[in-house]
Scaffold this active site. Structure first.
Site, PDB file in Angstrom:
ATOM      1  N   ASP A  70       0.822  -1.215   0.000  1.00  0.00           N
ATOM      2  CA  ASP A  70       0.000   0.000   0.000  1.00  0.00           C
ATOM      3  C   ASP A  70       0.854   1.264   0.000  1.00  0.00           C
ATOM      4  OD1 ASP A  70       0.949  -0.410   2.593  1.00  0.00           O
ATOM      5  OD2 ASP A  70      -1.007  -0.891   3.422  1.00  0.00           O
ATOM      6  N   ASP A 140      -7.180  -3.156  14.401  1.00  0.00           N
ATOM      7  CA  ASP A 140      -8.552  -3.575  14.056  1.00  0.00           C
ATOM      8  C   ASP A 140      -8.560  -4.740  13.055  1.00  0.00           C
ATOM      9  OD1 ASP A 140      -7.659  -2.365  11.766  1.00  0.00           O
ATOM     10  OD2 ASP A 140      -9.157  -0.760  11.745  1.00  0.00           O
ATOM     11  N   HIS A 142      -6.971  -4.969  10.221  1.00  0.00           N
ATOM     12  CA  HIS A 142      -6.899  -4.668   8.777  1.00  0.00           C
ATOM     13  C   HIS A 142      -5.636  -5.231   8.142  1.00  0.00           C
ATOM     14  CE1 HIS A 142      -4.992  -0.584   9.920  1.00  0.00           C
ATOM     15  NE2 HIS A 142      -4.089  -1.164   9.178  1.00  0.00           N
ATOM     16  N   GLU A 147      -9.630  -1.840   5.543  1.00  0.00           N
ATOM     17  CA  GLU A 147     -10.222  -1.607   6.861  1.00  0.00           C
ATOM     18  C   GLU A 147     -11.408  -2.552   7.078  1.00  0.00           C
ATOM     19  OE1 GLU A 147      -8.658   0.129   8.848  1.00  0.00           O
ATOM     20  OE2 GLU A 147      -8.060   2.103   8.137  1.00  0.00           O
TER      21      GLU A 147
END
Ligand code: GLP
Length: 263
Positions: A70, A140, A142, A147
């Site tokens: 990313d 979380d 991801h 996400e």
């Protein structure tokens, strides 16, 4: 899915680096070995060890092509917090035979971000896919910048970052979440899933919920990493600290099943 539990962060990184190095060395095909790579603090120790082996002549990157997961949208390559800069400072600049042309990182300044993502996905396919995708996960759960509630079949595309992620990543932007770009380009969950092998690093107390959800919860788009339960060749390498939310039987199962891997 395999879960390899090591005593601490250093051993987790050493194990993961040795695993990757063994895969690269064993690759005897004419085409290059295609390695997917993450940013973040989790892989830093792995990069150090791979670079040490490379400089010592034990491991060559001459036949390796890399694809990063990313990049922030709107950050130029040379920005101090771009993932391009991170990867060069923490890894590529320390390798003796990595070819610059073999390094692929999404262009966060692309005029047409959607087209840039399509080009990236096509380039991965042109090499025959990723042999091994190394990854980390967010608190979380991801995977890359996918996400919670991102489709588990998603491909490379533009992603909005959640407030949680911008707060977590603000440590690199002077502690101010509003300085963290609101969007990023990211490989999809499906892109990672299509790799021949996936190796995810999970370290520290703050990742304990994510590890438990990824391993013991159902496959669920809330914890995008959980999709790896359906992968034929996925490994989570973690440290003891990250195991705090696993049930005792799960923890014991994997300690026993992977006892030969314990460093
Ligand atoms: C960022 C990256 C993820 C990475 C995550 C965790 O959000 N986009 O790919 O896994 O950070 O980073 P760390 O390893 O620093 O906890």
């Amino acid at each position: 899915m395999r879960v390899v539990i090591q005593e601490n962060y250093e051993k987790m990184c050493k194990w993961a680096a040795d695993h990757i190095a063994a895969r690269i060395r064993a690759h005897k095909e004419d085409r290059p070995f295609v390695l997917g790579l993450p940013t973040g603090s989790s892989p830093v120790g792995v990069y150090k060890e791979l670079a040490r082996q490379n400089r010592g002549g034990e491991l060559s990157f001459a036949n390796v092509v890399t694809f990063n997961m990313d990049e922030y949208l709107g950050l130029p390559r040379k920005h101090g917090q771009s993932y391009w800069t991170f990867m060069h400072e923490n890894f590529f600049n320390h390798l003796v035979d990595m070819k610059a042309d073999n390094i692929n990182i999404l262009n966060g300044m692309a005029k047409d971000p959607a087209a840039e993502c399509e080009r990236y996905e096509a380039k991965i396919l042109s090499y025959g896919g990723v042999d091994l995708f190394l990854g980390g996960i967010g608190v979380d759960g991801h995977l890359a910048f996918n996400e919670p509630f991102t489709s588990l079949t998603s491909r490379t595309g533009v992603r909005k970052l959640t407030s949680d992620t911008r707060i977590a990543n603000s440590r690199f932007f002077g502690g101010d979440p509003s300085m963290v770009p609101a969007e990023a380009l990211s490989v999809g969950v499906g892109t990672v899933f299509d790799s021949k092998e996936v190796l995810i690093l999970i370290s520290g107390h703050n990742k304990a919920r994510a590890l438990a959800a990824s391993v013991e919860g159902g496959v669920n788009h809330k914890w995008t990493c959980s999709v790896l339960q359906n992968h034929n060749n996925a490994i989570i390498a973690c440290d003891e600290e990250a195991c705090g939310e696993l049930t005792v039987d799960t923890y014991k199962y994997f300690l026993d099943a992977e006892r030969r891997e314990r460093l």
